[in-house]
Design an enzyme around this catalytic site. Sequence first.
Site: not given
Ligand code: GUN
Length: 313
Positions: A53, A97, A120
């Site tokens: 990211k 995350q 998100d």
């Molecule tokens: N953990 C697994 N997928 C995601 C996601 O799309 N966003 C976040 N923040 N954590 C995750």
Amino acid sequence: MAATILDGTKIANDIRGEVAAGVKTMVAAGVRPGLAAVLVGSNHASEIYVRGKVKACEELGIYSEQHTPPESATTEDLLVLVDDLNGRDDIDGILVQLPLPPQVDAKKVLMAVDPAKDVDGFHPINVGFLSTQRLGLVPCTPAGVIEILKRSNIPTAGQEAVVVGRSDIVGKPAAMLLLNSNATVTVCHSKTRDLPATCRRADILLAAIGRAGMITRDFVKPGATVIDVGINKITDPAEFKRLFAGNARRAQIFRSKGSTLVGDVHPNVAEVAGAITPVPGGVGPLTIAMLMFNTVKAAKMRRGSGVVELSQI
Ligand code: GUN
């Protein structure tokens, strides 16, 4: 006839190009979108995702910073951090995350993120916006699924869509997006009676369960579009054989690495589906591309832009 392979890497690259162009215009006007990623403790998969990211931000011209509280962080520690990021004008997107360590109240932390910065799309306000068809921030992976369908000219209106899995991150928002695009939507889960028969109704079958190769060809109507959101690492040779018998290329990867990635969909589904997303290289790359889009969208919305769609940046 073998299924059309839906190339998620190409679609994600197209989107990244569009987002980069949008960022360039914003920067020329004096605004650089900014993303803060919060990675708690040391979860190997999470570290890889967050690295991807941050790297995408660098490639697209988005400012990014990483916060790495220790594994022992408390809910209160994270609330203080999120509150600080909420108050910063140079940060448009906040990403916490998941998963968080067990002592942390994850729902409370996600609820503390300013909905305007919730890239998100996990905050209940954004969930509500999605379910009432208001402009908001939409979860990245489900939004990416819709982009794959759109850009592959696969219609949704009036189609039977079956979503397997009801997670807050993928299954539920994907079902809502499909419903908003006029599909007839069924959501299946572990208590669903006769899962194969229900799945066989689908024109669009979306698998988001987290179980390697669970969707086999008897779940799929010939010609259906199959979207595989699963990413499962397999290390068991018997499991490998069940999934990839006769696949020399995969066997070589498995021998050299001791593992390989497989989705929730058995590879033999490609023999009956009309179109299918591969793993890797299907839905996965879209998650980061849509996160980049959401960061630009949040940056624009926070500054008073009206409707912000990918086609408009
Ligand atoms: N953990 C697994 N997928 C995601 C996601 O799309 N966003 C976040 N923040 N954590 C995750």
